[in-house]
Design a protein around this motif. Structure first.
Motif, PDB file in Angstrom:
ATOM      1  N   ARG A  16       0.790  -1.221   0.000  1.00  0.00           N
ATOM      2  CA  ARG A  16       0.000   0.000   0.000  1.00  0.00           C
ATOM      3  C   ARG A  16       0.827   1.278   0.000  1.00  0.00           C
ATOM      4  N   SER A  17       2.114   1.216   0.308  1.00  0.00           N
ATOM      5  CA  SER A  17       2.859   2.453   0.550  1.00  0.00           C
ATOM      6  C   SER A  17       3.260   3.200  -0.721  1.00  0.00           C
ATOM      7  N   VAL A  18       3.567   2.461  -1.801  1.00  0.00           N
ATOM      8  CA  VAL A  18       4.083   3.107  -3.018  1.00  0.00           C
ATOM      9  C   VAL A  18       3.446   2.469  -4.256  1.00  0.00           C
ATOM     10  N   PRO A  19       2.863   3.262  -5.167  1.00  0.00           N
ATOM     11  CA  PRO A  19       2.320   2.695  -6.403  1.00  0.00           C
ATOM     12  C   PRO A  19       3.452   2.248  -7.328  1.00  0.00           C
ATOM     13  N   PRO A  20       3.152   1.496  -8.377  1.00  0.00           N
ATOM     14  CA  PRO A  20       4.206   1.037  -9.297  1.00  0.00           C
ATOM     15  C   PRO A  20       4.957   2.207  -9.920  1.00  0.00           C
ATOM     16  N   PHE A  21       6.263   2.044 -10.126  1.00  0.00           N
ATOM     17  CA  PHE A  21       7.069   3.083 -10.764  1.00  0.00           C
ATOM     18  C   PHE A  21       8.228   2.420 -11.512  1.00  0.00           C
ATOM     19  N   GLY A  22       8.968   3.215 -12.285  1.00  0.00           N
ATOM     20  CA  GLY A  22      10.145   2.719 -13.000  1.00  0.00           C
ATOM     21  C   GLY A  22       9.825   1.705 -14.075  1.00  0.00           C
ATOM     22  N   MET A  23       8.741   1.915 -14.831  1.00  0.00           N
ATOM     23  CA  MET A  23       8.327   0.952 -15.849  1.00  0.00           C
ATOM     24  C   MET A  23       9.405   0.772 -16.921  1.00  0.00           C
ATOM     25  N   GLN A  24       9.651  -0.465 -17.300  1.00  0.00           N
ATOM     26  CA  GLN A  24      10.589  -0.798 -18.363  1.00  0.00           C
ATOM     27  C   GLN A  24       9.980  -1.880 -19.253  1.00  0.00           C
ATOM     28  N   GLU A  25      10.321  -1.845 -20.542  1.00  0.00           N
ATOM     29  CA  GLU A  25       9.857  -2.872 -21.470  1.00  0.00           C
ATOM     30  C   GLU A  25      11.031  -3.787 -21.848  1.00  0.00           C
ATOM     31  N   TRP A  26      10.813  -5.077 -21.720  1.00  0.00           N
ATOM     32  CA  TRP A  26      11.825  -6.073 -22.030  1.00  0.00           C
ATOM     33  C   TRP A  26      11.244  -7.107 -23.001  1.00  0.00           C
ATOM     34  N   VAL A  27      12.093  -7.601 -23.909  1.00  0.00           N
ATOM     35  CA  VAL A  27      11.693  -8.626 -24.873  1.00  0.00           C
ATOM     36  C   VAL A  27      12.355  -9.942 -24.481  1.00  0.00           C
ATOM     37  N   CYS A  28      11.561 -11.018 -24.447  1.00  0.00           N
ATOM     38  CA  CYS A  28      12.064 -12.337 -24.064  1.00  0.00           C
ATOM     39  C   CYS A  28      11.969 -13.287 -25.249  1.00  0.00           C
ATOM     40  N   SER A  29      13.098 -13.836 -25.646  1.00  0.00           N
ATOM     41  CA  SER A  29      13.162 -14.825 -26.718  1.00  0.00           C
ATOM     42  C   SER A  29      13.496 -16.181 -26.100  1.00  0.00           C
ATOM     43  N   THR A  30      12.589 -17.151 -26.276  1.00  0.00           N
ATOM     44  CA  THR A  30      12.719 -18.442 -25.596  1.00  0.00           C
ATOM     45  C   THR A  30      12.734 -19.582 -26.598  1.00  0.00           C
ATOM     46  N   THR A  31      13.745 -20.439 -26.501  1.00  0.00           N
ATOM     47  CA  THR A  31      13.786 -21.680 -27.261  1.00  0.00           C
ATOM     48  C   THR A  31      14.053 -22.827 -26.294  1.00  0.00           C
ATOM     49  N   ARG A  32      14.109 -24.034 -26.829  1.00  0.00           N
ATOM     50  CA  ARG A  32      14.379 -25.192 -25.972  1.00  0.00           C
ATOM     51  C   ARG A  32      15.761 -25.102 -25.334  1.00  0.00           C
ATOM     52  N   ALA A  33      16.704 -24.435 -25.989  1.00  0.00           N
ATOM     53  CA  ALA A  33      18.085 -24.433 -25.530  1.00  0.00           C
ATOM     54  C   ALA A  33      18.499 -23.160 -24.809  1.00  0.00           C
TER      55      ALA A  33
END
Length: 241
Positions: free
Chosen positions: A207-224
């Protein structure tokens, strides 16, 4: 490969909960960025989008006690139950908000679960190109009555708290922690050893602090391999499996 459950002669004492005390942590969390994109594809105007969002909101479970007034990035994990377990939650138990003290730790956790998703999806597991997803990382302040599994006396059970696949002990201690009024648990990250995470049991701890410092990240996932890249800076973390 599934890691076999471990058996260690260890049991916590009820008196240990007397060591719980107010504490705080600035925590990062990552969520998949898809909801807004998905709904905008279905409408032709802002008014239609607002109407659609209103209908979707009405179909969702009511907010649990203590969630009113919180940002949706903070209350969403408490709103839903899941048939799938997590480290501190048994199947179909009340939701938990998970965060970590660093971006790298969040990305390590994200990489592990994205890789698990690939392996558990027959079609994706056969696809050499894997899966590309967009994620929003943000910070907030976790503050409230805390149990620290990395300090005495709780660190005596470290082998149980940090097991890679057997969550029975962490789930049991979290259930007991709720009874003793614990609002969040500080614990060592299994996917990024040496760093720490927060398992928030009660929305009151957010309750003390709302979300901040938004960042966008891309995740590339394969079996390896899983590669997580910051969209603006190009900062990259990667893990081979």
């Amino acid at each position: 490969m599934t890691t076999a459950p471990i058996e260690i002669p260890f049991a916590w004492e009820p008196a240990w909960f007397q060591t719980c005390a107010p504490a705080e942590m600035t925590a990062w969390r990552g969520v998949e960025s898809q909801a807004q994109v998905a709904t905008w594809r279905l409408v032709d105007s802002s008014a239609e989008h607002d109407a659609l969002e209103g209908m979707l909101e009405a179909s969702k479970p009511p907010l649990p006690e203590g969630c009113q007034g919180l940002h949706y990035l903070l209350f969403t994990p408490f709103r839903y139950t899941s048939p799938y377990q997590s480290r501190f939650r048994r199947p179909n138990e009340a939701g938990i908000w998970y965060g970590a003290e660093s971006v790298e730790t969040v990305c390590a956790e994200l990489a592990y679960w994205r890789h698990r998703f690939i392996l558990d999806s027959a079609g994706l597991a056969k696809d050499a190109d894997g899966l590309l997803t967009l994620h929003t990382l943000f910070q907030t302040r976790v503050q409230g009555q805390s149990m620290n599994l990395t300090e005495a006396p709780w660190d005596a059970g470290r082998a149980l708290w940090t097991h890679g696949a057997d969550y029975s002990s962490t789930q049991a201690v979290a259930a007991e922690a709720r009874v003793h009024g614990v609002e969040w648990i500080r614990y060592e990250s299994v996917r990024c050893p040496g760093t720490h995470c927060a398992a928030v049991l009660s929305p009151r701890a957010l309750r003390s602090v709302p979300p901040f410092g938004m960042q966008e990240w891309v995740c590339s996932t394969t079996r390896a391999r899983v590669i997580v890249t910051h969209k603006d800076s190009g900062t990259t973390f990667s893990w081979d499996f």
